[in-house]
Design an enzyme around this catalytic site. Sequence first.
Site, short mmCIF file in Angstrom:
data_model
loop_
_atom_site.label_atom_id
_atom_site.label_comp_id
_atom_site.label_asym_id
_atom_site.label_seq_id
_atom_site.Cartn_x
_atom_site.Cartn_y
_atom_site.Cartn_z
N ASP A 273 -4.95 -7.14 1.65
CA ASP A 273 -4.39 -7.65 0.40
C ASP A 273 -5.41 -7.66 -0.72
O ASP A 273 -5.07 -7.39 -1.87
CB ASP A 273 -3.82 -9.06 0.61
CG ASP A 273 -2.40 -9.00 1.13
OD1 ASP A 273 -1.61 -8.24 0.54
OD2 ASP A 273 -2.09 -9.67 2.13
N ARG B 41 -1.18 -14.04 13.39
CA ARG B 41 -0.22 -14.00 12.27
C ARG B 41 1.08 -14.65 12.73
O ARG B 41 1.88 -14.03 13.43
CB ARG B 41 0.05 -12.55 11.86
CG ARG B 41 -1.13 -11.82 11.25
CD ARG B 41 -0.75 -10.36 11.00
NE ARG B 41 -1.61 -9.69 10.06
CZ ARG B 41 -2.51 -8.76 10.41
NH1 ARG B 41 -2.67 -8.43 11.67
NH2 ARG B 41 -3.24 -8.17 9.48
N CYS C 45 -10.79 -10.40 8.36
CA CYS C 45 -9.76 -10.08 9.35
C CYS C 45 -8.84 -8.96 8.86
O CYS C 45 -7.85 -8.65 9.50
CB CYS C 45 -8.96 -11.32 9.73
SG CYS C 45 -8.13 -12.08 8.34
N GLU D 222 -7.87 -13.28 -0.24
CA GLU D 222 -7.18 -12.00 -0.39
C GLU D 222 -6.63 -11.81 -1.80
O GLU D 222 -6.04 -10.78 -2.10
CB GLU D 222 -6.08 -11.84 0.68
CG GLU D 222 -5.23 -13.05 0.91
CD GLU D 222 -4.32 -12.91 2.14
OE1 GLU D 222 -4.29 -11.85 2.75
OE2 GLU D 222 -3.64 -13.90 2.46
N HIS E 107 8.11 11.44 16.53
CA HIS E 107 7.33 10.23 16.30
C HIS E 107 6.75 9.68 17.58
O HIS E 107 5.68 9.08 17.60
CB HIS E 107 8.22 9.19 15.62
CG HIS E 107 8.59 9.60 14.24
ND1 HIS E 107 9.85 9.51 13.75
CD2 HIS E 107 7.84 10.15 13.27
CE1 HIS E 107 9.88 9.97 12.51
NE2 HIS E 107 8.67 10.36 12.21
N ARG F 112 -3.15 -18.56 11.58
CA ARG F 112 -2.82 -18.52 10.15
C ARG F 112 -1.43 -19.10 9.94
O ARG F 112 -0.47 -18.68 10.62
CB ARG F 112 -2.88 -17.09 9.63
CG ARG F 112 -2.59 -17.02 8.14
CD ARG F 112 -2.83 -15.66 7.58
NE ARG F 112 -1.75 -14.74 7.95
CZ ARG F 112 -1.74 -13.46 7.61
NH1 ARG F 112 -2.76 -12.94 6.94
NH2 ARG F 112 -0.75 -12.69 7.95
#
Length: 848
Positions: free
Chosen positions: A723, A569, A770, A699, A462, A605
Amino acid sequence: MAQPAASPMPIARELVRLDARPAGKAAAIAEAGQLLAAAGCVDAGYAESMGRREQAANTFLGHGVAIPHGMGEDRGLVRRNGLAILQVRDGIEWNPGQIAHLVIGIAAASDEHIAILRRLTRLLNDPATLQRLFTTEDPEAIIAALGAEPAAAPPGVPANDLAERFDWVVDYPTGLHARPATRWVEAARATGCRIQVRHGEQAADAAALVGLLQLGLRAGDRVTVSAEGRDAAAALARMRAAITGLSAQEKADAALAAQRAAAPVRGWEPAGRLVSLPGIAASPGLAIGRVHVLADAEAAIPDTPLPLAEGGARLEAAIRATRAQLTALEDDTARRLGPGEAAIFRAHAGLLDDPDLITLTCQLMVEGHGLAWSWHQAVERVAGGLAALGNPVLAGRAADLRDVGRRVLGQIDPALAGGTLSDLPEGPVILVAEDLAPSDTAGLDPAKVVGLATAAGGPTSHTAILARTLGLPALVAGGRALLDLRPGTQAVLDGSAGLLHLDPGEADLAAARAWMEAQQEQRAREAARRAEPAVTRDGHRVEVAANINLPDQADFALAQGAEGVGLMRTEFLFLERGETPDEEDQHRIYRAMLEALQGRPLIVRALDIGGDKQVPHLRLPVEANPFLGVRGARLLLRRPDLLEPQLRALYRAAAGGGPLSIMFPMVTSVPEVIALRAACERIRAELGAPEVPVGIMVEVPAAAVQADALAKHVDFFSVGTNDLTQYVLAIDRQNPELAPEADSLHPAVLRLIAQTVEAATRHGRWVGVCGGLAGEPFGAALLAGLGVAELSMTPRDIPAVKSVLRGATLAGLRDLAARATACGTAAEVKALEPELLAMTRPAAQEAA
Ligand code: PEP
Ligand code: MG
């Protein structure tokens, strides 16, 4: 002193007592001790030692099994290894709330304990068999269950398959690695049946991740998958669908990885004769920097015994906190790098579910070891086992396991977390490490670290995948010689050839630089103009902003050309800490963000908790469909204790100066907006703070459809395409199987955005986007054509998006967008991309 026999642990018939009825725990321990003494396994005094052990540590293993044994210093009383088993059908209370039905008295030298506990582990993972042993009339059933060594099927005799079965040849190009294995585990658990995967003579329970990985399955291996339990045939069919359903994605991922690894770089060779350390090419490109060898994070782990119950509780808490951390990391990585990369951390969370790890830790604690020591040992044993199998797929997984292990250790005791990435010298740095945890790689500061070289690891690890995503040249499996490098050594890392060239002369450095420049010409052209506004050739300007969550990400965003922050966020402030930041903390962070932006706009937000962003410490009720539950604005309206401190912190920050806007997530209706605005106004008035623009995310389809009604109550809209796509197409945004279909270019999504823009324009409001679509050059071009005024994205995407907009005309983009909304499918929309390229190419050539 009597020497314990080296033979495997015998279970003599006379040492099994069915339907024993001891008066209590002490009597049970005494009875087991007497049995062992009568069989000549121990000297007198051992039973008493078992009793003392019980005072020091709880030997209840769980699932109705207790394993009393003597103190370590009394091992001399053991004459030969033996197990005495009391079957207590009605059970006895071992500790409050803990009922033992099998009391297994152990007489053993220390190493033998591990073997016995390993057998018990298997039983603990098989509750059905265990239940049968609690009441069986047949002592041989108990002897058989405890006597066999789980992984020690005699050579040539395959493990038994279960009732229903099918054969399958592994067609995942990189074998069964952690991400698909996690899906197998999820699928197996969902069936409610026991599912086994057998490869040759080795078999693993499909519901246990580590066991599955230990099979070391590679492409071309033939396995037998079998099931038993209620409706086993149907369960097996579902399992088969899950296994084979992953093949296409695995093949596509491998092809993409190969394509990326092979991509743009071909053969830079130093002119001078340099010492070059070879490794395996993992992420293409050249990097020039000074070597920084990451100190071995292996701190000495103290072994401080503690009561088993306390150890168990602390282990559980540490695992819970780590899981929350991984969820936050998964979410953040999904937003910064994409869901494919983020899946790594879901796989990590899956490792935490593995019963083998937990049981081994408990077993070591049962033996009297400390929590941190036991956990570390358990991780090292399992990871060491994976690494030692000589299978490159598994070598990569060992790093994952150690990464998770280190996180849990950090929760048990922060001083043990290791990790020395905080004290990197000034860049550019080529980071050299034994192996790098994926979470460390994801969190690297790209302004400092220009390349990676690891002694261990594999090209499909990873860490390698993340390095490619981050655009960091990397080599892996360079061997320990890397770790002996003198820190500060000047080097050129060739991630395409897998070579680290040491102490290059001026001529080589100049040649390497020239080569890098040539390769990055296009990117450099875009980057050179990233600070300029995105103005189309016919003079239309689109604002381009960044999605960032913390003030210390602002410098990088601005350097990439961000004209502000279109989405901060704030739930990450909650997710990352494991506790609720208070008003003061939040105020400090919002102020710091405004200051870092030096007068550029900031849209914060309000908390979007719920759905995929669960905050364990808030202890919110579990919902059957969290994406359709109390999420975002719905939660804020129900929890003034969350909403009000945040609004106070925001208005106080605004009072300090700077263009701040507040945005609410997951709004569905006009009354919600009215209630949220009322809360804003009340708090603003209380604080005497200035008015700030208040907007909402679009959204939920309802918000797009009713944009005209909502527009009367808000100052702006920002479309969350992640969303919106999820809710319009009814596809869980986290479902990897449906990821290719969850396409924001679906005409249904584009039409709702078009509708939102039209309604907003009628009311004199502006619309931004966004969600992820804003950061894709083609998506951004269509959005601009639909009339979107502001695009906010991951900082790294900014230069390319600005470049494509500059190359186009608004008239051309409008035409393209109108045709896109008229398309029937997302594929038809994508087929329009060459037209955008044709529109922008002449401009790009001009700029060149
Ligand atoms: C979105 O949904 O597009 C969005 C930007 O919000 P998040 O990804 O945080 O849910
Ligand atoms: Mg969203």
